[in-house]
Design a protein around this motif. Structure first.
Motif, short mmCIF file in Angstrom:
data_model
loop_
_atom_site.label_atom_id
_atom_site.label_comp_id
_atom_site.label_asym_id
_atom_site.label_seq_id
_atom_site.Cartn_x
_atom_site.Cartn_y
_atom_site.Cartn_z
N LEU A 163 -5.42 3.34 -5.49
CA LEU A 163 -6.01 4.55 -4.89
C LEU A 163 -6.12 5.68 -5.90
N GLU A 164 -5.18 5.79 -6.82
CA GLU A 164 -5.25 6.82 -7.85
C GLU A 164 -6.50 6.63 -8.72
N VAL A 165 -6.75 5.41 -9.14
CA VAL A 165 -7.92 5.11 -9.96
C VAL A 165 -9.20 5.36 -9.17
N GLN A 166 -9.26 4.86 -7.95
CA GLN A 166 -10.49 5.01 -7.17
C GLN A 166 -10.75 6.46 -6.79
N MET A 167 -9.74 7.18 -6.34
CA MET A 167 -9.95 8.57 -5.95
C MET A 167 -10.29 9.43 -7.17
N GLY A 168 -9.71 9.13 -8.33
CA GLY A 168 -10.07 9.84 -9.56
C GLY A 168 -11.51 9.60 -9.95
N ILE A 192 0.83 -1.20 0.00
CA ILE A 192 0.00 0.00 0.00
C ILE A 192 0.87 1.25 0.00
N LEU A 193 2.03 1.17 0.57
CA LEU A 193 2.90 2.34 0.62
C LEU A 193 3.48 2.70 -0.74
N ALA A 194 3.38 1.80 -1.71
CA ALA A 194 3.91 2.05 -3.06
C ALA A 194 2.86 2.63 -4.00
N GLN A 195 1.77 3.17 -3.46
CA GLN A 195 0.71 3.72 -4.29
C GLN A 195 1.19 4.93 -5.10
N THR A 196 0.69 5.06 -6.32
CA THR A 196 0.98 6.24 -7.14
C THR A 196 0.24 7.46 -6.58
N TYR A 197 -0.88 7.24 -5.91
CA TYR A 197 -1.60 8.29 -5.19
C TYR A 197 -0.97 8.36 -3.81
N ARG A 198 -0.31 9.45 -3.49
CA ARG A 198 0.50 9.51 -2.28
C ARG A 198 -0.17 10.23 -1.10
N ASP A 199 -1.26 10.94 -1.35
CA ASP A 199 -1.88 11.77 -0.32
C ASP A 199 -2.88 10.97 0.50
N THR A 220 -10.00 11.30 7.94
CA THR A 220 -10.09 11.59 6.52
C THR A 220 -11.52 11.39 6.01
N PRO A 221 -11.91 12.10 4.94
CA PRO A 221 -13.28 11.94 4.44
C PRO A 221 -13.52 10.60 3.75
N TRP A 222 -12.47 9.96 3.26
CA TRP A 222 -12.60 8.67 2.57
C TRP A 222 -11.78 7.62 3.29
N ILE A 223 -12.33 6.42 3.37
CA ILE A 223 -11.66 5.28 4.01
C ILE A 223 -11.46 4.20 2.95
N ALA A 224 -10.22 3.81 2.74
CA ALA A 224 -9.91 2.69 1.84
C ALA A 224 -9.71 1.47 2.71
N ARG A 225 -10.38 0.41 2.40
CA ARG A 225 -10.37 -0.81 3.20
C ARG A 225 -9.36 -1.80 2.62
N MET A 226 -8.63 -2.48 3.49
CA MET A 226 -7.69 -3.50 3.04
C MET A 226 -7.29 -4.37 4.23
N ASP A 227 -7.18 -5.67 4.00
CA ASP A 227 -6.70 -6.58 5.04
C ASP A 227 -5.19 -6.71 4.94
N ASP A 228 -4.59 -7.17 6.03
CA ASP A 228 -3.12 -7.24 6.09
C ASP A 228 -2.51 -8.26 5.12
N ASP A 229 -3.29 -9.21 4.66
CA ASP A 229 -2.73 -10.22 3.75
C ASP A 229 -3.15 -9.98 2.30
N ASP A 230 -3.71 -8.80 2.01
CA ASP A 230 -4.09 -8.43 0.65
C ASP A 230 -2.97 -7.64 -0.02
N TYR A 231 -3.11 -7.42 -1.31
CA TYR A 231 -2.13 -6.68 -2.10
C TYR A 231 -2.87 -5.67 -2.97
N SER A 232 -2.57 -4.38 -2.80
CA SER A 232 -3.17 -3.35 -3.64
C SER A 232 -2.28 -3.07 -4.84
N ALA A 233 -2.88 -3.07 -6.03
CA ALA A 233 -2.14 -2.67 -7.22
C ALA A 233 -1.63 -1.24 -6.98
N PRO A 234 -0.46 -0.90 -7.49
CA PRO A 234 0.13 0.41 -7.21
C PRO A 234 -0.75 1.60 -7.61
#
Length: 177
Positions: free
Chosen positions: A75-80, A1-8, A58-72
């Motif tokens: 968050l950029e795609v979803q927030m856009g 999750i720390l490698a997201q292209t959306y950094r904010d 924060t106004p938006w909450i992104a959900r993720m479990d500890d054993d999941d993997y988010s594509a980089p």
């Protein structure tokens, strides 16, 4: 999750009194976006999710479990998409299943795209829970997660959320489970 292209974003980790080396792993990262919220005793997933919802600012909450993997670009795609369509209060995506390596897809996971279909899903789940970005105010207003639903709290929450708010699914796999 720390490698997201959306950094904010803030990365709130609710540690539900884990007994493994979670704290040491988290402490090994030097990233100011990380905040750990340790719980003194194990309260279960639904209650831990509610603690996180009420602690977050924060106004938006992104959900993720500890054993999941988010594509980089997740968050950029979803927030856009959320910025482009302010009528949405919850946005999920397709997902994929993996065993050890998130780059090896074992199965594709799809869910309904049309809001009426999402809202009327009775069997199964209308959205892959780990993929959602949800409006914090909306989910709190409908009561968050019911703690007497230890297994299907997400499905029960969607029923209440989608009775009042609109959701959608992006037909792209952005999370590995």
């Amino acid at each position: 999750i720390l490698a997201q292209t959306y950094r904010d974003f803030r990365f709130l980790i609710v540690d539900d009194a884990s007994t493994d080396d979670t704290r040491e792993i988290v402490d090994s990262y030097q990233d100011d976006r990380i905040e750990v919220l340790p719980l003194e005793k194990n309260v279960g997933q639904s209650a831990a999710l509610n603690v996180g919802l009420h602690h977050a600012s924060t106004p938006w909450i992104a959900r993720m479990d500890d054993d999941d993997y988010s594509a980089p670009n997740r968050l950029e795609v979803q927030m856009g998409t959320l910025k482009a369509d302010p009528s949405l209060s919850c946005l999920g995506t397709y997902a994929w299943a993996f065993r050890d390596d998130p780059q090896v897809v074992d199965a594709k996971i799809t869910t309904p795209l049309d809001f009426e279909e999402i809202r009327n899903t009775v069997l199964g789940t209308p959205m892959v829970h780990g993929t959602i970005v949800v409006n914090r105010e909306a989910i709190i207003k409908v009561g968050g997660y019911r703690e007497d639903y230890p297994i299907a709290a997400d499905v029960e929450m969607y029923d209440r959320l989608f009775a009042e708010y609109k959701g959608a699914t992006i037909p792209v796999a952005l999370l590995g489970v």
